[in-house]
Design a protein around this motif. Structure first.
Motif, PDB file in Angstrom:
ATOM      1  N   GLY A  20     -22.278  -7.004  12.258  1.00  9.15           N
ATOM      2  CA  GLY A  20     -20.962  -5.539  12.380  1.00  9.15           C
ATOM      3  C   GLY A  20     -19.578  -5.699  12.977  1.00  9.15           C
ATOM      4  N   GLN A  21     -19.966  -7.511  12.956  1.00  8.37           N
ATOM      5  CA  GLN A  21     -18.732  -8.465  13.827  1.00  8.37           C
ATOM      6  C   GLN A  21     -18.249  -8.957  12.604  1.00  8.37           C
ATOM      7  OE1 GLN A  21     -20.596 -10.272  17.362  1.00  8.37           O
ATOM      8  NE2 GLN A  21     -17.880 -10.038  17.986  1.00  8.37           N
ATOM      9  N   PHE A  22     -16.640  -8.827  12.131  1.00 12.81           N
ATOM     10  CA  PHE A  22     -15.629  -9.396  11.237  1.00 12.81           C
ATOM     11  C   PHE A  22     -15.065 -11.234  11.443  1.00 12.81           C
ATOM     12  CE2 PHE A  22     -17.882  -6.979   7.799  1.00 12.81           C
ATOM     13  CZ  PHE A  22     -18.519  -5.864   8.658  1.00 12.81           C
ATOM     14  N   GLU A  23     -14.850 -12.033  10.925  1.00 16.03           N
ATOM     15  CA  GLU A  23     -14.389 -12.902  10.703  1.00 16.03           C
ATOM     16  C   GLU A  23     -13.598 -13.260   9.632  1.00 16.03           C
ATOM     17  OE1 GLU A  23     -15.535 -16.155  14.042  1.00 16.03           O
ATOM     18  OE2 GLU A  23     -16.033 -17.366  11.590  1.00 16.03           O
ATOM     19  N   ASP A  24     -12.367 -13.770   9.467  1.00 15.83           N
ATOM     20  CA  ASP A  24     -12.233 -14.069   8.223  1.00 15.83           C
ATOM     21  C   ASP A  24     -11.426 -15.731   8.318  1.00 15.83           C
ATOM     22  OD1 ASP A  24      -9.489 -11.506   7.648  1.00 15.83           O
ATOM     23  OD2 ASP A  24     -11.791 -11.857   7.062  1.00 15.83           O
ATOM     24  N   LEU A  25     -11.904 -16.328   6.483  1.00 17.39           N
ATOM     25  CA  LEU A  25     -10.968 -17.566   6.631  1.00 17.39           C
ATOM     26  C   LEU A  25     -10.699 -17.654   5.596  1.00 17.39           C
ATOM     27  CD1 LEU A  25     -14.282 -19.895   6.776  1.00 17.39           C
ATOM     28  CD2 LEU A  25     -12.896 -19.866   8.282  1.00 17.39           C
ATOM     29  N   GLU A  26      -9.117 -18.262   5.823  1.00 18.38           N
ATOM     30  CA  GLU A  26      -7.718 -18.467   4.502  1.00 18.38           C
ATOM     31  C   GLU A  26      -8.709 -19.691   3.600  1.00 18.38           C
ATOM     32  OE1 GLU A  26      -3.955 -16.995   7.314  1.00 18.38           O
ATOM     33  OE2 GLU A  26      -3.694 -18.947   6.054  1.00 18.38           O
ATOM     34  N   CYS A  27      -8.240 -19.226   2.841  1.00 22.66           N
ATOM     35  CA  CYS A  27      -8.446 -20.704   1.264  1.00 22.66           C
ATOM     36  C   CYS A  27      -7.741 -19.958   0.226  1.00 22.66           C
ATOM     37  CB  CYS A  27      -9.887 -20.743   1.400  1.00 22.66           C
ATOM     38  SG  CYS A  27     -11.046 -19.917   0.620  1.00 22.66           S
ATOM     39  N   GLY A  28      -7.689 -20.835  -0.408  1.00 22.52           N
ATOM     40  CA  GLY A  28      -7.102 -20.991  -1.697  1.00 22.52           C
ATOM     41  C   GLY A  28      -7.938 -20.855  -3.399  1.00 22.52           C
ATOM     42  N   MET A  29      -9.264 -21.678  -2.675  1.00 23.60           N
ATOM     43  CA  MET A  29     -10.428 -21.832  -3.535  1.00 23.60           C
ATOM     44  C   MET A  29     -11.495 -21.448  -3.037  1.00 23.60           C
ATOM     45  SD  MET A  29     -11.229 -24.813  -5.594  1.00 23.60           S
ATOM     46  CE  MET A  29     -11.923 -26.088  -4.989  1.00 23.60           C
ATOM     47  N   VAL A  30     -12.229 -20.698  -3.929  1.00 23.65           N
ATOM     48  CA  VAL A  30     -13.863 -19.920  -3.547  1.00 23.65           C
ATOM     49  C   VAL A  30     -15.075 -20.957  -4.952  1.00 23.65           C
ATOM     50  CG1 VAL A  30     -16.059 -18.516  -2.869  1.00 23.65           C
ATOM     51  CG2 VAL A  30     -13.129 -18.454  -2.239  1.00 23.65           C
ATOM     52  N   LEU A  31     -15.974 -21.470  -3.950  1.00 24.21           N
ATOM     53  CA  LEU A  31     -16.846 -22.056  -4.484  1.00 24.21           C
ATOM     54  C   LEU A  31     -18.257 -21.297  -4.211  1.00 24.21           C
ATOM     55  CD1 LEU A  31     -15.594 -25.382  -5.324  1.00 24.21           C
ATOM     56  CD2 LEU A  31     -15.452 -24.227  -7.231  1.00 24.21           C
ATOM     57  N   LYS A  32     -19.270 -20.341  -5.461  1.00 27.14           N
ATOM     58  CA  LYS A  32     -19.778 -20.004  -5.127  1.00 27.14           C
ATOM     59  C   LYS A  32     -20.979 -20.811  -5.140  1.00 27.14           C
ATOM     60  CE  LYS A  32     -19.027 -16.372  -7.473  1.00 27.14           C
ATOM     61  NZ  LYS A  32     -19.304 -15.211  -8.305  1.00 27.14           N
ATOM     62  N   SER A  33     -22.085 -21.471  -4.074  1.00 24.62           N
ATOM     63  CA  SER A  33     -22.860 -22.283  -5.107  1.00 24.62           C
ATOM     64  C   SER A  33     -24.340 -21.244  -4.411  1.00 24.62           C
ATOM     65  CB  SER A  33     -23.334 -23.285  -3.402  1.00 24.62           C
ATOM     66  OG  SER A  33     -23.779 -24.351  -4.090  1.00 24.62           O
ATOM     67  N   ILE A  34     -24.427 -20.325  -4.417  1.00 20.03           N
ATOM     68  CA  ILE A  34     -25.849 -19.824  -4.133  1.00 20.03           C
ATOM     69  C   ILE A  34     -26.728 -19.764  -5.224  1.00 20.03           C
ATOM     70  CG2 ILE A  34     -24.096 -18.596  -2.865  1.00 20.03           C
ATOM     71  CD1 ILE A  34     -24.157 -16.076  -5.387  1.00 20.03           C
ATOM     72  N   GLY A  35     -27.127 -19.916  -6.487  1.00 12.75           N
ATOM     73  CA  GLY A  35     -27.853 -20.097  -7.034  1.00 12.75           C
ATOM     74  C   GLY A  35     -28.138 -20.569  -8.268  1.00 12.75           C
TER      75      GLY A  35
END
Lengths: 198, 484
Positions: free
Chosen positions: B330-345
């Motif tokens: 229930g606690q949240f946090e943001d990370l700023e970025c301009g690109m995301v790569l999903k390496s989840i399978g």
């Protein structure tokens, strides 16, 4: 493996011919392979691999010659060899003679023993995994480097006396060593996942 | 011992009881396909094996997945080439299962069909914002830098941001982080695709986050890759010491797992060594643990583009059976970025006529024998149809994993052939039938010699740029050279 039989004389001849061929290694461990090396027949490549073996073994040199090359250079017919027994996954034994300075992987291939070697001795796989059957012989080996341990992490059927065949180099103290080729197991996972029985 | 004797007896049985050769088709020419072909050729001295692949270039992920700075891992191509050149083996490139030839047709043409076509799709997170621009799967990024023709024109922008977030901490995630953070001069002498090198030379990315849902004990990468990324020159590593402490459950997990133990040791050493104060412009790699992506944030200035990831902090919860999963706090946090790569399978793709378990993303099977459906009923088998590799086991493991996977599938095939031989089996058209069909359908298949032309062209082009090869990265170029 689909290995056509190559005469022993052929291999000795090629070893002699390629004695001068050294493979430079950059810091990143990247090997500059000669153009079209994949086209070379299997037995030529094994000789290159042996030289590479020596390079890995004598880690601090960029260019190196193996002790085998030196031994052959003396020109004597009788090379110093040790006795090695391979025990395959079905329990069958093969007794071979291995020249000092040759890796167990290369020795296996020269004798048509079924030991995989996907990366051909460059410490980039775990397919040449062998189990040293007697702990006294295991203790006579130098400790594996981090790079070898990293590959052993992924080996199937890993034991306390497991080593990579390409990193076990024949020396007089290893005369009589017995190496088992591990049986394929059904636990394929590399990430620790234990499959549920079905 | 028994299996060895059984295997040789079984292989002799088929050819002595039947007077025609065994016709085998393997779909997919990656490690699973080639190890299967090799073992089939060895176990059945009369067998003819055809390997088909939708690309003109063989070797699957060895060519399009293994990172450019890992050339030793690609040496196995030598062994696979020997298999392709075996006189009882033929490679057919540019032949797609489903469009060039259907599964049903293959099963009519061959006694044995082994599907080894891997996993060409991705697991999805299923969270809001997943289709924002700037979010890609690691698979697409890897195909892009490895010159796969399907990702040549990937819409990647490495110049609009200095931060990339990678979701996942497996070896693919580490590969992707490394390619983003390695000095381009080091990449210039590898077989990285030229368009990727050019883009990376102009990249403004300086900070990469590797984010996992669980802790360092559960990190899915292995020691070699971790050691390598921690050793990159001029790269500042950030790891929170607060994430490191092990619970008793963690200790237990590590106790019997050598891989996890050594990975944890490397991570804790990296944390205590601590980040040196980064010089301006120095690149940074941050390992972030216990964060689960909740949604993607959209940029206000660039509508439709990703500007960050909204994470929920997690803890590990016991769900019985020794298993622990990450649950939100229930606690949240943001990370700023301009690109995301999903390496989840990765995820496999089904074809018509193929039973498929959509939940697990694999073909239902028992030891490689394809089952009729996902009920688990082992008596309902699809005769003559087998699987090997990721399509069989899911997208995990290393190249060598397929050695054992192929062994198991080939034993299943041999056992089944023995039963078949005792009931007077029929000859099948095999290779001749496939050639006839492809000809009628005007499919321009490429044989192994076509790959050899591509290979020598790439090697020659590479030598002009001090690279081991300069890959041909468009369908057009590949087909043109193949047909020369």
């Amino acid at each position: 493996m689909l290995v056509s039989k190559v005469s022993r004389a052929g291999i000795l001849m090629l070893r002699g011919l390629s004695r001068g061929k050294l493979t430079p290694i950059t810091r990143a461990g990247y090997i500059q392979r000669p153009y079209g090396q994949y086209l070379q027949p299997w037995f030529e490549r094994q000789t290159e691999t042996k030289v590479f073996q020596g390079s890995i073994f004598l880690k601090h040199h960029n260019f190196s010659t193996t002790t085998t090359a030196n031994a052959s250079e003396e020109g004597s017919e009788k090379e110093e060899t040790i006795s090695v027994t391979f025990v395959d996954k079905d329990g069958e034994e093969q007794h071979i003679k291995v020249p000092i300075g040759m890796s167990m992987l290369e020795a296996a291939h020269e004798n048509d023993i079924e030991l995989e070697g996907a990366c051909e001795g460059s410490l980039a796989c775990s397919t040449c995994h062998v189990i040293v059957m007697d702990v006294e012989y295991y203790n006579k080996l130098e400790d594996p480097a981090d790079e070898e341990n990293d590959m052993l992490d992924l080996a199937f059927g890993l034991t306390e006396t497991s080593r990579l065949g390409c990193q076990v180099i024949a020396k007089p103290e290893l005369d009589g060593i017995r190496l088992a080729i591990p049986a394929a197991t059904r636990n394929f996972a590399v990430d620790g996942y234990v499959p549920k029985p079905h | 011992m028994a299996i060895f004797q059984a295997r040789t007896w079984l292989s002799r049985s088929f050819s002595t009881l039947s007077s025609h050769p065994l016709r085998v088709c393997v779909v997919g020419s990656g490690p699973a396909g080639f190890y299967t072909a090799e073992k089939m050729l060895k176990a059945h001295q009369e067998a003819e094996v055809d390997i088909i692949d939708r690309l003109p270039t063989p070797f699957g992920l060895v060519r399009s997945g293994v990172a450019p700075d890992h050339p030793e891992t690609k040496i196995v191509i030598n062994q696979f080439s020997r298999v392709a050149r075996h006189d009882r083996c033929s490679f057919f490139g540019n032949v797609t299962l489903g469009s060039s030839v259907s599964l049903l047709e293959l099963r009519e043409l061959y006694h044995v069909v082994v599907l080894a076509y891997g996993a060409e799709s991705d697991r999805e997170l299923g969270i809001p914002g997943e289709d924002l621009v700037g979010i890609h799967s690691a698979r697409e990024f890897v195909w892009w830098y490895n010159g796969h023709p399907d990702c040549k024109n990937l819409d990647l922008d490495l110049k609009n941001t200095d931060t990339a977030v990678i979701l996942g901490q497996g070896n693919v995630a580490l590969d992707v982080a490394r390619i983003l953070l390695r000095p381009a001069t080091e990449l210039a002498t590898t077989d990285i695709a030229s368009h990727a090198l050019a883009a990376l030379e102009e990249s403004s990315i300086r900070k990469v986050y590797l984010v996992g849902r669980r802790g360092p004990v559960q990190a899915a990468c292995t020691a070699k890759e971790l050691r390598e990324v921690l050793g990159i020159k001029d790269l500042c590593i950030h790891l929170q010491e607060a994430d490191l402490p092990k619970t008793p459950k963690d200790e237990e997990e590590i106790k019997n797992n050598r891989i996890q133990r050594r990975v944890y040791e490397l991570l804790s050493k990296a944390a205590t060594t601590g980040p040196s104060h980064p010089r301006s412009g120095q690149r940074e790699l941050h390992f972030v643990f216990f964060r689960k992506p909740d949604r993607f944030l959209e940029s206000d200035e660039r509508r439709g583009h990703v500007s960050g990831v909204h994470f929920e902090k997690t803890v590990l919860k016991d769900v019985g059976d020794g298993k622990r999963i990450a649950v939100g706090t229930g606690q949240f946090e943001d990370l700023e970025c301009g690109m995301v790569l999903k390496s989840i399978g990765y995820k496999s793709v089904p074809v018509d006529g193929l039973p498929f378990d959509h939940q697990k993303g694999v073909v239902p099977n028992i030891r490689g024998r394809v089952l009729h459906d996902t009920s688990g009923d082992a008596t309902l088998l699809e005769e003559g149809l087998y699987v090997c590799g990721w399509l069989k086991r899911g997208p995990t493991g290393i190249i060598a994993t397929n050695l054992y996977c192929a062994e198991e599938t080939v034993v299943s095939i041999s056992e089944d052939l023995n039963l078949l031989a005792s009931k007077a089996s029929l000859p099948k058209p095999g290779r001749e039938g496939l050639l006839h069909l492809l000809d009628n359908r005007k499919v321009k298949f490429m044989q192994f010699s076509a790959w050899e032309k591509i290979d020598s062209t790439e090697t020659r082009l590479g030598s002009l740029k001090n690279k081991p090869r300069d890959k041909l990265t468009t369908w057009e170029d590949l087909l043109k050279v193949a047909r020369e």
